[in-house]
Design an enzyme around this catalytic site. Sequence first.
Site, PDB file in Angstrom:
ATOM      1  N   TYR A 128      -6.948  11.028   9.257  1.00  0.00           N
ATOM      2  CA  TYR A 128      -8.171  10.234   9.338  1.00  0.00           C
ATOM      3  C   TYR A 128      -9.352  11.055   8.829  1.00  0.00           C
ATOM      4  CZ  TYR A 128     -12.170   7.710  11.234  1.00  0.00           C
ATOM      5  OH  TYR A 128     -13.364   7.055  11.372  1.00  0.00           O
ATOM      6  N   HIS A 143     -16.274  -3.825   6.945  1.00  0.00           N
ATOM      7  CA  HIS A 143     -15.465  -3.977   5.728  1.00  0.00           C
ATOM      8  C   HIS A 143     -16.015  -5.001   4.748  1.00  0.00           C
ATOM      9  CE1 HIS A 143     -12.652  -1.199   7.473  1.00  0.00           C
ATOM     10  NE2 HIS A 143     -12.556  -1.951   8.543  1.00  0.00           N
ATOM     11  N   ARG A 159      -7.462  -6.779  -9.817  1.00  0.00           N
ATOM     12  CA  ARG A 159      -8.263  -7.973 -10.136  1.00  0.00           C
ATOM     13  C   ARG A 159      -9.641  -7.545 -10.605  1.00  0.00           C
ATOM     14  NH1 ARG A 159      -8.936  -7.171  -4.528  1.00  0.00           N
ATOM     15  NH2 ARG A 159     -11.102  -6.548  -4.185  1.00  0.00           N
ATOM     16  N   ARG A 178     -25.478  -7.776  -2.495  1.00  0.00           N
ATOM     17  CA  ARG A 178     -24.778  -9.038  -2.231  1.00  0.00           C
ATOM     18  C   ARG A 178     -25.603  -9.826  -1.221  1.00  0.00           C
ATOM     19  NH1 ARG A 178     -18.311  -8.022  -1.520  1.00  0.00           N
ATOM     20  NH2 ARG A 178     -18.062  -6.438  -3.129  1.00  0.00           N
ATOM     21  N   LYS A 226      -1.978   2.616   9.394  1.00  0.00           N
ATOM     22  CA  LYS A 226      -2.376   1.513   8.512  1.00  0.00           C
ATOM     23  C   LYS A 226      -1.208   0.581   8.249  1.00  0.00           C
ATOM     24  CE  LYS A 226      -5.928   3.883   5.766  1.00  0.00           C
ATOM     25  NZ  LYS A 226      -6.337   4.274   4.397  1.00  0.00           N
ATOM     26  N   ASN A 286      -6.888  -2.176  -6.640  1.00  0.00           N
ATOM     27  CA  ASN A 286      -7.118  -3.613  -6.734  1.00  0.00           C
ATOM     28  C   ASN A 286      -6.783  -4.074  -8.145  1.00  0.00           C
ATOM     29  OD1 ASN A 286      -8.191  -3.690  -4.069  1.00  0.00           O
ATOM     30  ND2 ASN A 286     -10.064  -2.807  -4.890  1.00  0.00           N
ATOM     31  N   LYS A 312       0.825  -1.222   0.000  1.00  0.00           N
ATOM     32  CA  LYS A 312       0.000   0.000   0.000  1.00  0.00           C
ATOM     33  C   LYS A 312       0.854   1.265   0.000  1.00  0.00           C
ATOM     34  CE  LYS A 312      -3.180  -2.950   0.015  1.00  0.00           C
ATOM     35  NZ  LYS A 312      -3.769  -3.319  -1.275  1.00  0.00           N
TER      36      LYS A 312
HETATM   37  C1  MV4 Z   1      -9.391   5.349   5.688  1.00  0.00           C
HETATM   38  C2  MV4 Z   1     -10.536   5.835   6.370  1.00  0.00           C
HETATM   39  C3  MV4 Z   1     -10.494   7.127   6.817  1.00  0.00           C
HETATM   40  N1  MV4 Z   1      -9.386   7.888   6.639  1.00  0.00           N
HETATM   41  N2  MV4 Z   1      -8.320   6.144   5.516  1.00  0.00           N
HETATM   42  C4  MV4 Z   1     -10.796   0.832   5.428  1.00  0.00           C
HETATM   43  C5  MV4 Z   1     -10.357  -0.260   4.538  1.00  0.00           C
HETATM   44  C6  MV4 Z   1      -9.172   0.231   3.862  1.00  0.00           C
HETATM   45  N3  MV4 Z   1      -9.086  -0.317   2.558  1.00  0.00           N
HETATM   46  C7  MV4 Z   1      -9.276   1.709   3.890  1.00  0.00           C
HETATM   47  N4  MV4 Z   1     -10.203   2.006   4.918  1.00  0.00           N
HETATM   48  C8  MV4 Z   1     -10.381   3.263   5.397  1.00  0.00           C
HETATM   49  N5  MV4 Z   1      -9.334   4.101   5.208  1.00  0.00           N
HETATM   50  C9  MV4 Z   1      -8.325   7.397   5.998  1.00  0.00           C
HETATM   51  N6  MV4 Z   1      -7.252   8.156   5.832  1.00  0.00           N
HETATM   52  C10 MV4 Z   1     -11.625   4.988   6.524  1.00  0.00           C
HETATM   53  C11 MV4 Z   1     -11.545   3.691   6.041  1.00  0.00           C
HETATM   54  C12 MV4 Z   1     -12.721   2.886   6.202  1.00  0.00           C
HETATM   55  C13 MV4 Z   1     -13.444   2.443   5.100  1.00  0.00           C
HETATM   56  C14 MV4 Z   1     -13.072   2.726   3.790  1.00  0.00           C
HETATM   57  C15 MV4 Z   1     -13.798   2.280   2.716  1.00  0.00           C
HETATM   58  C16 MV4 Z   1     -14.951   1.547   2.921  1.00  0.00           C
HETATM   59  C17 MV4 Z   1     -15.354   1.242   4.180  1.00  0.00           C
HETATM   60  C18 MV4 Z   1     -14.608   1.679   5.288  1.00  0.00           C
HETATM   61  C19 MV4 Z   1     -15.039   1.398   6.574  1.00  0.00           C
HETATM   62  C20 MV4 Z   1     -14.321   1.825   7.644  1.00  0.00           C
HETATM   63  C21 MV4 Z   1     -13.142   2.565   7.464  1.00  0.00           C
END
Ligand code: MV4
Length: 447
Positions: free
Chosen positions: A202, A235, A291, A337, A158, A289, A116
């Site tokens: 965030y 998620h 895929r 889904r 992360k 992604n 990432k």
């Molecule tokens: C974030 C975020 C808020 N701020 N990054 C969750 C899965 C991962 N692929 C990225 N994610 C997130 N990254 C920042 N800087 C909130 C999430 C997140 C989220 C993102 C997409 C779809 C659903 C989610 C559910 C919770 C948190």
Amino acid sequence: MFEKVLIANRGEIALRINRACRELGIATVAVHSTADADAMHVRLADESVCIGPPPARESYLNIPSILSAAIITGADAIHPGYGFLSENADFAAMVEEHGITFIGPSPDHIRMMGDKIAAKKAAVGLGIPVVPGSDGPVSDLAAAEQVAESIGYPVLIKAAGGGGGKGMKVAHDRAQLGEAYRLARGEAGANFSSDVVYLEKYLGHPRHIEFQILADSHGNVIHLGERDCSLQRFHQKLVEESPSPALNADQRAALGATVCNGLKKIGYRNAGTLEFLYEDGEFYFIEMNTRLQVEHPVTEMVCGLDIVREQIRIASGAPISIQQDQVRMNGHAIECRITAENPETFRPSPGRITEYHTPGGLGVRVDSALYSGYRIPSQYDSMVAKLIVHGQTRNECLMRLRRALDEYVIGGIETTLPLHRKIAQAPQFVDGAYDIHWLERFVGLKT
Ligand code: MV4
């Protein structure tokens, strides 16, 4: 064009790939575990090979077994579907080393986007907007504090090897940072091959919007617009739609052009999806992604293009069937889904299907490997069907979705159909006024 394709997957996506192959006149090989001997994907393929016992580790993730199956059946290409080996760069490389075509991106691009931090660095270099944060790994707490002070709290830590939310920790102020940093590193190390973490600002209330792209080996890169995947719980995506109710055509065209130009520069090939967070009118790239995705049908319904067919054509060396100026986003599509789970507790509910009736009519598509009498094994993902509905407007699509959900009968097990019927009526969903947190609150309220 290929003569025979091996489908290294199961369930609805194996059927989906089988359909595209049939329409291209390509013979198919199904692989299956002993738990899937009676599965629909095995029945519909031209040939099948048993590759191991029920646990995925020993069957659908068993690289030597799958390569052997391809060699003994004389398959000239392998489609990995989603999940399982689809983003395993070593598998893609091994397939190619055996003189078989991997229907997907190059191993190098899979590997790059799997990291990432590397993916974000690449995005920055290509002019794609990213979330403000550390330039690379954050190797100790002092470094984390420094980055956090410069971008401001709240911050998110992360895992570089993560994705899907595991190992993510929020810190709202300096006092929370130490604990969050230690927990994130611990979870990263326990869940992924490395404990490398990075830091981002965030975002509190974003939508999850992703762009579908196709790239061929002739330098053509096109985008097929976006999908809004904000309706998720822990998620797990539950509902996706295209176009996003939050975007206009200018925003779509602008970001679409940026991502296409970027991927052209790195020579990306085959299908891919760039994930963005969208908040207060701004896009922030988070991951790519490499895929085919579960939710690809909403894009297909709106664009009228068969993405799996394009993947196969691209892998065989053919150009993409259409150019960017021929992409027409027509109407609106929504996907539900449907999982074999209790619709309130989400406890898995495997078992035998005693009664099965699918909805039909104009604009209704069901991608599923279910049939009456089928026994859902407990070893695999609980998603058993995708209901995809298309309409000329979002409202027509919603009306059609409600009636299609009412027609759908899956007897003998618990499914999330009742929850989808509630979501399809919920005022905030109907208004399109939702973010990534809305569904968890809605499910918690049990209205
Ligand atoms: C974030 C975020 C808020 N701020 N990054 C969750 C899965 C991962 N692929 C990225 N994610 C997130 N990254 C920042 N800087 C909130 C999430 C997140 C989220 C993102 C997409 C779809 C659903 C989610 C559910 C919770 C948190």
